[in-house]
Design a protein around this motif. Structure first.
Motif, PDB file in Angstrom:
ATOM      1  N   GLN A  87       0.810  -1.214   0.000  1.00 41.76           N
ATOM      2  CA  GLN A  87       0.000   0.000   0.000  1.00 41.76           C
ATOM      3  C   GLN A  87       0.853   1.279   0.000  1.00 41.76           C
ATOM      4  OE1 GLN A  87      -3.167  -0.764   2.807  1.00 41.76           O
ATOM      5  NE2 GLN A  87      -2.973   1.354   3.506  1.00 41.76           N
ATOM      6  N   ARG A  88       2.042   1.184   0.588  1.00 45.61           N
ATOM      7  CA  ARG A  88       2.905   2.362   0.728  1.00 45.61           C
ATOM      8  C   ARG A  88       4.079   2.363  -0.244  1.00 45.61           C
ATOM      9  NH1 ARG A  88       0.604   0.964   5.324  1.00 45.61           N
ATOM     10  NH2 ARG A  88      -0.145   2.627   6.691  1.00 45.61           N
ATOM     11  N   TYR A  89       4.150   1.349  -1.072  1.00 46.58           N
ATOM     12  CA  TYR A  89       5.355   1.140  -1.883  1.00 46.58           C
ATOM     13  C   TYR A  89       5.598   2.241  -2.910  1.00 46.58           C
ATOM     14  CZ  TYR A  89       8.807  -1.538  -4.609  1.00 46.58           C
ATOM     15  OH  TYR A  89       9.922  -1.960  -5.261  1.00 46.58           O
ATOM     16  N   GLU A  90       4.523   2.652  -3.562  1.00 42.15           N
ATOM     17  CA  GLU A  90       4.711   3.608  -4.651  1.00 42.15           C
ATOM     18  C   GLU A  90       5.340   4.915  -4.178  1.00 42.15           C
ATOM     19  OE1 GLU A  90       1.527   3.614  -7.496  1.00 42.15           O
ATOM     20  OE2 GLU A  90       2.283   5.510  -8.350  1.00 42.15           O
ATOM     21  N   ALA A  91       4.965   5.356  -2.982  1.00 47.26           N
ATOM     22  CA  ALA A  91       5.475   6.625  -2.457  1.00 47.26           C
ATOM     23  C   ALA A  91       6.838   6.481  -1.785  1.00 47.26           C
ATOM     24  CB  ALA A  91       4.471   7.195  -1.456  1.00 47.26           C
ATOM     25  N   ALA A  92       7.352   5.257  -1.731  1.00 46.19           N
ATOM     26  CA  ALA A  92       8.588   5.022  -0.972  1.00 46.19           C
ATOM     27  C   ALA A  92       9.834   5.252  -1.821  1.00 46.19           C
ATOM     28  CB  ALA A  92       8.597   3.598  -0.436  1.00 46.19           C
ATOM     29  N   ASP A  93      10.877   5.758  -1.181  1.00 46.74           N
ATOM     30  CA  ASP A  93      12.195   5.847  -1.813  1.00 46.74           C
ATOM     31  C   ASP A  93      13.057   4.641  -1.459  1.00 46.74           C
ATOM     32  OD1 ASP A  93      12.225   8.698  -2.959  1.00 46.74           O
ATOM     33  OD2 ASP A  93      11.527   9.005  -0.901  1.00 46.74           O
ATOM     34  N   VAL A  94      12.840   4.145  -0.256  1.00 46.66           N
ATOM     35  CA  VAL A  94      13.671   3.056   0.260  1.00 46.66           C
ATOM     36  C   VAL A  94      12.782   2.046   0.980  1.00 46.66           C
ATOM     37  CG1 VAL A  94      15.512   2.467   1.915  1.00 46.66           C
ATOM     38  CG2 VAL A  94      15.652   4.615   0.617  1.00 46.66           C
ATOM     39  N   VAL A  95      13.021   0.758   0.752  1.00 43.85           N
ATOM     40  CA  VAL A  95      12.380  -0.271   1.574  1.00 43.85           C
ATOM     41  C   VAL A  95      13.481  -1.171   2.134  1.00 43.85           C
ATOM     42  CG1 VAL A  95      10.687  -2.131   1.710  1.00 43.85           C
ATOM     43  CG2 VAL A  95      10.341  -0.275   0.064  1.00 43.85           C
ATOM     44  N   VAL A  96      13.482  -1.297   3.443  1.00 44.79           N
ATOM     45  CA  VAL A  96      14.438  -2.179   4.110  1.00 44.79           C
ATOM     46  C   VAL A  96      13.654  -3.302   4.783  1.00 44.79           C
ATOM     47  CG1 VAL A  96      16.296  -2.383   5.811  1.00 44.79           C
ATOM     48  CG2 VAL A  96      15.967  -0.216   4.575  1.00 44.79           C
ATOM     49  N   LYS A  97      13.890  -4.532   4.337  1.00 41.52           N
ATOM     50  CA  LYS A  97      13.098  -5.653   4.847  1.00 41.52           C
ATOM     51  C   LYS A  97      13.876  -6.477   5.867  1.00 41.52           C
ATOM     52  CE  LYS A  97       9.704  -7.046   4.205  1.00 41.52           C
ATOM     53  NZ  LYS A  97       9.023  -8.299   4.384  1.00 41.52           N
ATOM     54  N   ALA A  98      13.888  -5.966   7.078  1.00 42.32           N
ATOM     55  CA  ALA A  98      14.607  -6.670   8.147  1.00 42.32           C
ATOM     56  C   ALA A  98      13.728  -7.699   8.855  1.00 42.32           C
ATOM     57  CB  ALA A  98      15.148  -5.654   9.153  1.00 42.32           C
ATOM     58  N   ALA A  99      12.463  -7.752   8.516  1.00 41.82           N
ATOM     59  CA  ALA A  99      11.546  -8.660   9.212  1.00 41.82           C
ATOM     60  C   ALA A  99      11.867 -10.124   8.917  1.00 41.82           C
ATOM     61  CB  ALA A  99      10.106  -8.366   8.804  1.00 41.82           C
ATOM     62  N   ALA A 100      11.597 -10.966   9.906  1.00 41.67           N
ATOM     63  CA  ALA A 100      11.695 -12.418   9.732  1.00 41.67           C
ATOM     64  C   ALA A 100      10.299 -12.918   9.380  1.00 41.67           C
ATOM     65  CB  ALA A 100      12.197 -13.066  11.005  1.00 41.67           C
ATOM     66  N   VAL A 101      10.014 -12.944   8.084  1.00 35.83           N
ATOM     67  CA  VAL A 101       8.677 -13.291   7.606  1.00 35.83           C
ATOM     68  C   VAL A 101       8.530 -14.814   7.569  1.00 35.83           C
ATOM     69  CG1 VAL A 101       7.036 -12.996   5.718  1.00 35.83           C
ATOM     70  CG2 VAL A 101       8.769 -11.233   6.141  1.00 35.83           C
ATOM     71  N   ALA A 102       7.439 -15.319   8.115  1.00 39.11           N
ATOM     72  CA  ALA A 102       7.199 -16.760   8.055  1.00 39.11           C
ATOM     73  C   ALA A 102       6.941 -17.162   6.607  1.00 39.11           C
ATOM     74  CB  ALA A 102       5.999 -17.136   8.922  1.00 39.11           C
ATOM     75  N   ASP A 103       7.627 -18.182   6.152  1.00 42.25           N
ATOM     76  CA  ASP A 103       7.465 -18.619   4.764  1.00 42.25           C
ATOM     77  C   ASP A 103       6.138 -19.332   4.541  1.00 42.25           C
ATOM     78  OD1 ASP A 103       9.943 -17.644   3.959  1.00 42.25           O
ATOM     79  OD2 ASP A 103      10.968 -19.452   4.643  1.00 42.25           O
ATOM     80  N   TYR A 104       5.602 -19.918   5.620  1.00 45.11           N
ATOM     81  CA  TYR A 104       4.362 -20.704   5.514  1.00 45.11           C
ATOM     82  C   TYR A 104       3.374 -20.316   6.600  1.00 45.11           C
ATOM     83  CZ  TYR A 104       7.236 -23.764   2.607  1.00 45.11           C
ATOM     84  OH  TYR A 104       8.049 -24.264   1.625  1.00 45.11           O
TER      85      TYR A 104
END
Ligand code: CTP
Ligand code: CA
Length: 226
Positions: A87-104
């Motif tokens: 939802q916020r991607y288009e307005a973003a200059d930088v995205v840093v994905k430090a989250a530990a996202v569950a694959d399943y």
């Protein structure tokens, strides 16, 4: 480096930082999750805000306080995180994905608590969306930074993720080591870049890793805007 080269002004730049684990619900009292304290992501959000960026922190459940000047969006599941980030991607200059996202996630989550009626319980898991990969596919001008936490083959796996997810930089850390990774306050990371360059940082506090990352991302933004 001289202090002049080390100056950094991120004013007017929109950053999205994700941090912490996701929780994938099985029933009202149970969930599956990943190990993550959120410390690295929070430190990045805090540092970027201190350098003047407008930071939105999309965070899984953690015990950490919201850094000063940072907008925090709390989520539970990977699907929640996907929604809030996209939802916020288009307005973003930088995205840093430090989250530990569950694959399943469990294929089904029940409204009522599962009772221990059977001797064995089988849970079917289905794949979660790969948020970072989707960001890479839809990338326009954004600088995309991922993390790779590995216990083995660090360099190879990190380079593969950099390439597959169309990242500008990936931060690789060896979570098998005792001085980096989970719940500790220090980290030893190696940065890999799209252009093939690589830079190993020495062991330092997560706060200092965050500051170094801000400088590196600052340079990427500069060459993007040049
Ligand atoms: N990531 C993501 N969405 C997912 C899984 C991972 O955005 N569903 C992001 C992480 O936040 C991290 C990067 O992708 O920045 C790498 O995550 P990692 O778990 O190391 O890699 P995967 O691609 O999930 O591969 P694997 O777990 O098999 O090593
Ligand atoms: Ca994963």
């Amino acid at each position: 480096e001289s202090s002049k080269e080390k100056s950094l002004d991120l004013k007017g730049k929109h950053w999205i930082v994700t941090a912490g684990p996701t929780q994938e619900k099985l029933d009202p009292v149970r969930y599956f999750t990943n190990r993550s304290s959120g410390k690295m992501g929070y430190a990045i959000a805090e540092a970027a805000a201190r350098f003047g960026a407008e930071v939105t922190l999309v965070s899984g459940p953690t015990t950490l306080e919201t850094p000063t000047g940072v907008e925090r969006i709390d989520i539970e599941s990977a699907e929640d995180m996907y929604r809030e980030v996209m939802q916020r991607y288009e307005a973003a200059d930088v995205v840093v994905k430090a989250a530990a996202v569950a694959d399943y996630r469990p294929e089904q989550s029940t409204e009522h608590k599962i009772k221990k009626s059977q001797e064995a319980l089988t849970v079917t898991f289905v794949r979660n969306p790969d948020i970072l990969k989707t960001l890479g596919q839809q990338k326009k001008k954004q600088i995309l930074v991922g993390f790779a936490a590995e216990t083995d083959n660090l360099e190879r796996y990190a380079m593969e993720k950099l390439d597959k997810k169309h990242l500008d930089m990936i931060v690789a850390n060896n979570v098998g080591a005792t001085d980096s990774g989970f719940a500790v306050d220090t980290n030893r990371v190696t940065l890999f870049y799209k252009n093939g360059k690589k830079r190993a940082l020495e062991l330092m506090s997560k706060q200092n890793v965050a500051i170094e990352l801000c400088y590196e991302i600052g340079k990427l933004l500069k060459s993007r805007d040049a």
